[in-house]
Write an enzyme that holds these catalytic residues in place. Structure first.
Site, PDB file in Angstrom:
ATOM      1  N   GLU A  53     -24.954 -51.333  -4.441  1.00  0.00           N
ATOM      2  CA  GLU A  53     -25.691 -51.104  -5.683  1.00  0.00           C
ATOM      3  C   GLU A  53     -25.332 -52.151  -6.732  1.00  0.00           C
ATOM      4  O   GLU A  53     -26.201 -52.700  -7.420  1.00  0.00           O
ATOM      5  CB  GLU A  53     -25.370 -49.708  -6.240  1.00  0.00           C
ATOM      6  CG  GLU A  53     -25.593 -48.580  -5.260  1.00  0.00           C
ATOM      7  CD  GLU A  53     -24.319 -48.192  -4.492  1.00  0.00           C
ATOM      8  OE1 GLU A  53     -24.037 -46.983  -4.418  1.00  0.00           O
ATOM      9  OE2 GLU A  53     -23.636 -49.104  -3.989  1.00  0.00           O
ATOM     10  N   GLY A  94      -8.976 -48.465  32.502  1.00  0.00           N
ATOM     11  CA  GLY A  94      -9.876 -48.059  33.574  1.00  0.00           C
ATOM     12  C   GLY A  94      -9.973 -46.570  33.851  1.00  0.00           C
ATOM     13  O   GLY A  94      -9.983 -45.719  32.968  1.00  0.00           O
ATOM     14  N   HIS A 105     -10.015 -43.365  31.286  1.00  0.00           N
ATOM     15  CA  HIS A 105     -11.292 -42.670  31.113  1.00  0.00           C
ATOM     16  C   HIS A 105     -11.170 -41.207  31.538  1.00  0.00           C
ATOM     17  O   HIS A 105     -11.733 -40.319  30.897  1.00  0.00           O
ATOM     18  CB  HIS A 105     -12.386 -43.355  31.929  1.00  0.00           C
ATOM     19  CG  HIS A 105     -12.947 -44.575  31.271  1.00  0.00           C
ATOM     20  ND1 HIS A 105     -13.170 -45.754  31.936  1.00  0.00           N
ATOM     21  CD2 HIS A 105     -13.335 -44.803  29.990  1.00  0.00           C
ATOM     22  CE1 HIS A 105     -13.672 -46.651  31.104  1.00  0.00           C
ATOM     23  NE2 HIS A 105     -13.772 -46.096  29.917  1.00  0.00           N
ATOM     24  N   GLY A 106     -10.437 -40.984  32.617  1.00  0.00           N
ATOM     25  CA  GLY A 106     -10.227 -39.608  33.075  1.00  0.00           C
ATOM     26  C   GLY A 106      -9.459 -38.788  32.058  1.00  0.00           C
ATOM     27  O   GLY A 106      -9.767 -37.614  31.827  1.00  0.00           O
TER      28      GLY A 106
END
Length: 380
Positions: A51, A306, A310-311
């Protein structure tokens, strides 16, 4: 409110995605009649908000170099801004106050700022000072687009937790390595370039010690973000990693471990001045780690895996689905097959179909011969 002006403000905000954290990306336009006469966007934390940039740009166009605002410039103008103007003092002054001082009589706002120090107070300040305020309808397509632009900021402001993206390069049968452990390269160079840019938009990139050991990856920011200080977060349960790895090249690194880390290894990391912290007895609690990162102001985490990492995130999300927010899977036209080739998601997994995570807003796009598959678990 004229949607086309808000859409323009949102286009301006998009220019700074990945550059402004911990602030949101915001755009603003000043309109007279049916014409945009000045524009602005927030460039980076600590600098003027959108702004104020638009107000200053309008004064420059009018040949005004004084710090004093000529209210006649703004009296018949309308300000469009994608996010509620702030009403508190931080690294800059309150934008709501600057808007009132400029003499605007009407302000159109894309959506309310959920940050606790704002969250309606900016709108109240404007209205209390005689400014007419219009806000995009909650749930409208335009309001949704504006919110989607700043999902990491919205999640962090609402929950104190970072926005989490799970990324992987994988085969069509969901594998990230062959049965001998070979993984370079599954996806194309085009996909890898796109993924590096997506990583670079985030505040932090996270991976496990196995990937560091195998790939000795740099995890640097790329492209237009190449000068960004991306935090590298490594999960190393026992603090066993070789400290000569590239991820330890400078101070922009943090290691999450468990209480299994020996005193010898803790002393080794201390001596190298590599920051680390324990987040569990036998393994790293993903929820505790994310809470810690959120407390440090990290608003977005790009998880590069990996399979084990992720698991861990998937298993954690099965218990609390706010811990994972988005998937980005780069799928190559290859098959590995075999029970012993590595799946993209390891961990315990689900035992019943009804317990699976239900993603939404599935999108598929082509990247050369590969497919980019994206989906969201949470919207804020």
């Amino acid at each position: 409110m004229d949607d086309k002006f808000m859409l323009r403000a949102n286009e301006l905000a998009k220019k700074r995605i990945g550059f402004v954290s911990p602030n949101p990306a915001v755009g603003a336009v000043i309109v007279k009649g049916d014409f945009v006469i000045a524009e602005g966007f927030h460039r980076k934390a600590g600098e003027d908000h959108a702004e104020v940039v638009a107000i200053k740009n309008m004064m420059k166009k009018s040949g005004i170099v004084s710090v004093d605002i000529d209210k006649s410039l703004f009296r018949n103008a309308v300000l469009y801004v994608t996010l509620e103007p702030c009403s508190h003092y931080g690294k800059t002054g309150p934008c709501a106050e600057a808007i009132v001082k400029a003499g605007f009589r009407k302000v159109c706002i894309g959506t309310v700022d959920p940050f606790a120090k704002v969250n309606g107070s900016g709108i109240k300040f404007l209205r209390d000072n005689g400014v007419k305020v219009e806000i995009c309808k909650t749930g409208s397509d335009l309001e949704k687009d504006i919110r989607l632009l700043n999902q990491p900021f919205f999640k962090w402001a609402l929950t104190g937790m970072p926005y989490v993206v799970l990324k992987a390069g994988m085969t069509m049968d969901g594998k990230i390595a062959t049965n001998s452990g070979e993984s370079k390269w599954i996806s194309s160079e085009t996909s890898r370039k796109a993924a590096r840019l997506e990583r670079s938009k985030c505040d932090a990139v996270l991976l496990g010690s196995g990937t560091v050991e195998a790939d000795d990856c740099e995890l640097a920011a790329h492209g237009k973000y190449k000068n960004k200080n991306l935090l590298r977060v490594v999960i190393d349960n026992k603090l066993q990693l070789n400290l000569g790895k590239k991820v330890f090249r400078d101070e922009n690194v943090f290691v999450a471990c468990s209480l299994l880390a020996s005193k010898k290894n803790r002393n080794r990391f201390d001596a190298a001045e590599i920051p680390f912290k324990s987040f569990g007895k036998d393994s790293v609690s993903i929820k505790k780690l994310l809470k810690y990162l959120g407390g440090r102001g990290v608003q977005s985490v790009f998880v590069e895996g990996g399979s084990s990492v992720h698991g861990s995130f998937h298993d954690a999300a099965l218990k609390d689905n706010t811990l994972v927010d988005r998937l980005q899977f780069y799928m190559a036209p290859k098959l590995f097959g075999g029970l012993s080739s590595l799946p993209v998601i390891g961990g315990e997994g689900v035992s019943k179909l009804k317990k699976t995570l239900d993603f939404k807003n599935l999108q598929c796009s082509s990247l050369g011969e590969d497919l980019l598959i994206e989906a969201e678990l949470n919207l804020y």
